[in-house]
Write a protein that holds these residues in place. Structure first.
Motif, mmCIF file in Angstrom:
data_model
loop_
_atom_site.group_PDB
_atom_site.id
_atom_site.type_symbol
_atom_site.label_atom_id
_atom_site.label_comp_id
_atom_site.label_asym_id
_atom_site.label_seq_id
_atom_site.Cartn_x
_atom_site.Cartn_y
_atom_site.Cartn_z
ATOM 1 N N PRO A 90 0.813 -1.225 0.000
ATOM 2 C CA PRO A 90 0.000 0.000 0.000
ATOM 3 C C PRO A 90 0.841 1.268 0.000
ATOM 4 O O PRO A 90 0.410 2.300 -0.514
ATOM 5 N N ARG A 91 2.043 1.199 0.539
ATOM 6 C CA ARG A 91 2.871 2.396 0.590
ATOM 7 C C ARG A 91 3.455 2.722 -0.774
ATOM 8 O O ARG A 91 3.524 3.892 -1.156
ATOM 9 N N VAL A 92 3.854 1.720 -1.504
ATOM 10 C CA VAL A 92 4.335 1.967 -2.862
ATOM 11 C C VAL A 92 3.207 2.564 -3.705
ATOM 12 O O VAL A 92 3.414 3.535 -4.442
ATOM 13 N N ARG A 93 2.030 1.982 -3.593
ATOM 14 C CA ARG A 93 0.880 2.510 -4.360
ATOM 15 C C ARG A 93 0.584 3.950 -3.980
ATOM 16 O O ARG A 93 0.258 4.781 -4.829
ATOM 17 N N ALA A 94 0.693 4.255 -2.692
ATOM 18 C CA ALA A 94 0.376 5.610 -2.234
ATOM 19 C C ALA A 94 1.418 6.628 -2.683
ATOM 20 O O ALA A 94 1.090 7.787 -2.961
ATOM 21 N N VAL A 95 2.671 6.207 -2.764
ATOM 22 C CA VAL A 95 3.754 7.138 -3.085
ATOM 23 C C VAL A 95 3.834 7.444 -4.574
ATOM 24 O O VAL A 95 4.217 8.555 -4.971
ATOM 25 N N ARG A 96 3.474 6.491 -5.418
ATOM 26 C CA ARG A 96 3.656 6.662 -6.867
ATOM 27 C C ARG A 96 3.086 7.972 -7.415
ATOM 28 O O ARG A 96 3.767 8.665 -8.191
ATOM 29 N N PRO A 97 1.846 8.369 -7.078
ATOM 30 C CA PRO A 97 1.331 9.627 -7.642
ATOM 31 C C PRO A 97 2.166 10.844 -7.236
ATOM 32 O O PRO A 97 2.289 11.802 -8.014
ATOM 33 N N PHE A 209 15.229 12.044 1.094
ATOM 34 C CA PHE A 209 14.313 12.447 2.160
ATOM 35 C C PHE A 209 13.645 11.203 2.739
ATOM 36 O O PHE A 209 12.898 10.501 2.046
ATOM 37 N N ALA A 210 13.926 10.915 4.022
ATOM 38 C CA ALA A 210 13.317 9.764 4.687
ATOM 39 C C ALA A 210 11.823 9.996 4.872
ATOM 40 O O ALA A 210 11.384 11.128 5.146
ATOM 41 N N LEU A 211 11.040 8.942 4.729
ATOM 42 C CA LEU A 211 9.595 8.991 4.936
ATOM 43 C C LEU A 211 9.312 8.399 6.307
ATOM 44 O O LEU A 211 9.501 7.200 6.529
ATOM 45 N N ARG A 212 8.821 9.208 7.213
ATOM 46 C CA ARG A 212 8.759 8.812 8.622
ATOM 47 C C ARG A 212 7.392 8.275 9.027
ATOM 48 O O ARG A 212 6.920 8.559 10.142
ATOM 49 N N TYR A 213 6.760 7.478 8.157
ATOM 50 C CA TYR A 213 5.554 6.783 8.609
ATOM 51 C C TYR A 213 5.906 5.493 9.337
ATOM 52 O O TYR A 213 5.030 4.823 9.874
ATOM 53 N N ASP A 214 7.181 5.110 9.336
ATOM 54 C CA ASP A 214 7.721 4.066 10.201
ATOM 55 C C ASP A 214 8.789 4.693 11.086
ATOM 56 O O ASP A 214 9.409 5.686 10.713
ATOM 57 N N VAL A 215 9.006 4.117 12.248
ATOM 58 C CA VAL A 215 10.072 4.579 13.133
ATOM 59 C C VAL A 215 10.897 3.364 13.562
ATOM 60 O O VAL A 215 10.380 2.470 14.221
ATOM 61 N N PRO A 216 12.176 3.307 13.144
ATOM 62 C CA PRO A 216 12.828 4.248 12.241
ATOM 63 C C PRO A 216 12.327 4.076 10.813
ATOM 64 O O PRO A 216 11.744 3.042 10.470
ATOM 65 N N ALA A 217 12.532 5.096 10.005
ATOM 66 C CA ALA A 217 12.049 5.082 8.624
ATOM 67 C C ALA A 217 12.646 3.915 7.848
ATOM 68 O O ALA A 217 13.838 3.620 7.984
ATOM 69 N N GLU A 250 3.703 11.679 3.844
ATOM 70 C CA GLU A 250 3.576 11.288 5.246
ATOM 71 C C GLU A 250 2.180 11.555 5.783
ATOM 72 O O GLU A 250 1.711 10.849 6.679
ATOM 73 N N ALA A 251 1.494 12.555 5.222
ATOM 74 C CA ALA A 251 0.147 12.885 5.684
ATOM 75 C C ALA A 251 -0.903 11.934 5.136
ATOM 76 O O ALA A 251 -1.992 11.812 5.719
ATOM 77 N N THR A 252 -0.601 11.250 4.038
ATOM 78 C CA THR A 252 -1.629 10.446 3.371
ATOM 79 C C THR A 252 -1.307 8.958 3.283
ATOM 80 O O THR A 252 -2.191 8.158 2.975
#
Length: 264
Positions: A90-97, A209-217, A250-252
């Motif tokens: 789901p994260r790959v799908r969300a990031v592509r756009p 730019f790290a995507l911080r929806y995971d900790v650690p990214a 990160e917001a979506t």
């Protein structure tokens, strides 16, 4: 000798480990097909056992062979499985756009990558039409210490986790010693993004730019630009746009909710 176990004490299945090892070896070779004896020697497997394993995998599409039956390479089912991984994440799908948005705004190549051990695996790429393709394509793995994606993710972790080194250089500009890399990561933390100035590919500068929806990214995005096209104004524009794109992602992007699997 006891069989290897994982962190839960579960014993490794020897035949499965052998199969995965073979597929990984063929994948690493890329366009360099291998002979039976090469594969047997590399994996420490008897020639007869390796032949039987190859024939099984050829029959299932995981390995291919040439018309003489003497050369072996990775098969099409590896591609199909890899594509399934990307489509199911789901994260790959969300990031592509947002990669599309960044590429259109900047006219440069942008990537998404994920940390995998000491490497970064490239999961999505949007290529610029202004210059030749870089070495970073979907499915490629690069050492984390050589590029903007990897350094952005390493900076999210304590320096104590860095391997001692020395590290293999990709270019004369690559950090090959732990202290130099740690100093670079400190600068990355201070500014909030990483900079790769021809450390991974000569002639290419990257901003990660790290995507911080995971900790650690675990994931990061980057923008790559040829040195000849980079000036202070364009660099400022890249940083501004990529920060905005990161904030939107990160917001979506889902962080895992009720009923959603949390992958290890």
């Amino acid at each position: 000798m006891p069989e290897p176990t994982d962190e839960r004490g579960v014993r490794e299945v020897k035949s499965a480990a052998r199969t995965v090892g073979l597929l990984e070896l063929l994948a690493e070779r890329g366009d360099r097909p291998a002979r039976l004896q090469e594969l047997a020697d590399a994996l420490g497997v008897p020639r007869s056992s390796m032949y039987a394993l190859l024939q099984t995998l050829i029959g299932r599409g995981w390995v291919r062979t040439d018309v003489t039956g003497s050369l072996y390479g990775i098969g099409i089912h590896a591609l199909l499985t890899g594509t399934s991984y990307l489509d199911s994440d789901p994260r790959v799908r969300a990031v592509r756009p947002y990669l599309d948005e960044a590429s259109q705004a900047l006219g440069e190549t942008v990537h998404m990558g994920r940390l995998d051990g000491a490497d970064v695996a490239y999961l999505a790429t949007r290529e610029s039409h202004e210059y030749l393709r870089t070495i970073s394509r979907v499915g490629r793995r690069l050492p984390a210490h050589v590029g903007a994606l990897g350094k952005a993710l390493l900076a999210e972790r304590p320096d104590e986790e860095l391997p001692e080194g020395p590290y293999a250089p990709a270019t004369p500009r690559t950090h090959t010693h732990r202290d130099a890399l740690a100093a670079d990561l400190a600068r990355t933390r201070a500014r909030g993004y990483s900079v790769d100035r021809e450390e991974g590919v000569l002639g290419i500068v990257g901003f990660g730019f790290a995507l911080r929806y995971d900790v650690p990214a675990q994931d990061a995005i980057s923008c790559s630009v040829p040195v000849v096209r980079l000036n202070p104004a364009h660099e400022d524009r890249i940083i501004t746009v990529m920060r905005e794109i990161r904030a939107k992602i990160e917001a979506t992007t889902p962080g895992g909710g009720a009923g959603a699997p949390h992958w290890r």
